[in-house]
Design an enzyme around this catalytic site. Structure first.
Site, PDB file in Angstrom:
ATOM      1  N   CYS A 139     -13.937 -27.653  -7.259  1.00  0.00           N
ATOM      2  CA  CYS A 139     -13.980 -28.948  -6.580  1.00  0.00           C
ATOM      3  C   CYS A 139     -13.426 -28.902  -5.156  1.00  0.00           C
ATOM      4  CB  CYS A 139     -13.251 -30.014  -7.404  1.00  0.00           C
ATOM      5  SG  CYS A 139     -11.455 -29.880  -7.334  1.00  0.00           S
ATOM      6  N   HIS A 199      -6.039 -12.002   6.943  1.00  0.00           N
ATOM      7  CA  HIS A 199      -6.149 -11.805   5.488  1.00  0.00           C
ATOM      8  C   HIS A 199      -5.773 -13.069   4.713  1.00  0.00           C
ATOM      9  CE1 HIS A 199      -5.724  -7.129   5.857  1.00  0.00           C
ATOM     10  NE2 HIS A 199      -6.915  -7.565   6.182  1.00  0.00           N
ATOM     11  N   ARG A 225       0.821  -1.221   0.000  1.00  0.00           N
ATOM     12  CA  ARG A 225       0.000   0.000   0.000  1.00  0.00           C
ATOM     13  C   ARG A 225       0.853   1.268   0.000  1.00  0.00           C
ATOM     14  NH1 ARG A 225      -3.031  -3.327   3.222  1.00  0.00           N
ATOM     15  NH2 ARG A 225      -5.081  -3.793   2.394  1.00  0.00           N
TER      16      ARG A 225
HETATM   17 ZN   LIG Z   1     -10.726 -28.482  -9.004  1.00  0.00          ZN
END
Ligand SMILES: [Zn+2]
Length: 237
Positions: A117, A106, A23
């Site tokens: 998946c 974070h 930042r």
């Molecule tokens: Zn996957």
């Protein structure tokens, strides 16, 4: 009741390991528009583009080593002075220095995940996949993985935030290191500590909005300050 000593760290502790504060005026978001590279929408629209930038940053993160500040905090935890470290950093340097009670608000580069998946891929494998591709694909289904760091526009990890808030509220002392306390959720944590009668100590280069409410403020580097602190605090009786 035992009231813990809790540490809250931000980018300032890792700049001494060569990881620029993204930042800062010379940081990455001064060169690249975060709206184009750091939001979850940007990632979903063009993950390869986001990985192109992120992948270059990973090299830096892979090479960075914990510094005196990280090492001192891990040592103070082993000696029983510190109960937990809450960090805004995603760089794993606290973990690599040996901190055990760690709350990463974070997320972390430790893993990347498949949004289809659910496959979770560790950092080392992602680095290996990036050697032969511009973005790492899920080993199970082929979709491009998402780093498990919080992007702009994404919800913060609920469990970590709840834990951080609880720790800050219970803390007898909240020691802030290398955070300008401008970004939530970190900016809200000192309020939790102060509201329950805890005290605040701040080690940061530059002023913060909480300086006047802190019992101690040190305008200095994390490494030298924490190293001196660790020298002065031997094993707890
Ligand atoms: Zn996957």
């Amino acid at each position: 009741m035992h009231r813990p000593c809790v540490v809250l760290t931000g980018a300032g502790i890792s700049t001494e390991s060569g990881i620029p504060d993204f930042r800062s005026p010379t940081g990455i978001w001064a060169q690249y528009d975060p709206m184009e590279y750091a939001t979850i929408d940007a990632f979903l629209a063009d993950p390869v583009k986001v990985w192109d930038l992120y992948g270059r940053r990973l090299d830096l993160l892979a090479e960075a080593q914990p510094n005196d500040g990280h090492v001192a905090l891990a040592e103070l935890e082993r000696r029983g002075w510190i109960d937990a470290v809450i960090t805004q950093n995603i760089d794993r340097l606290h973990e690599r220095a040996g901190s055990e009670a760690l709350v990463e608000v974070h997320g972390s580069i430790r893993t990347s995940s498949c949004l289809d998946c659910g496959e979770v891929v560790p950092f080392a494998d992602v680095v290996r996949l990036l050697e032969s591709a511009s973005a790492p694909e899920c080993p199970s289904c082929g979709r491009i993985l998402k780093p498990d760091v919080v992007m702009f526009g994404e919800l913060l990890p609920e469990t970590a935030i709840a834990r951080a808030t609880q720790l800050a509220a219970e803390a007898r002392l909240l020691l802030v290191v290398g955070s300008s306390l401008e970004v939530y959720p970190a900016a809200g944590l000192p309020l939790e500590t102060l509201a329950t009668g805890g005290i605040l100590a701040i080690v940061n280069r530059g002023a913060t909005q909480f300086d006047r409410r802190a019992s101690v403020t040190i305008d200095g580097g994390a490494g030298e300050t924490l190293r001196a602190l660790a020298l002065g605090l031997p094993a707890r009786p």
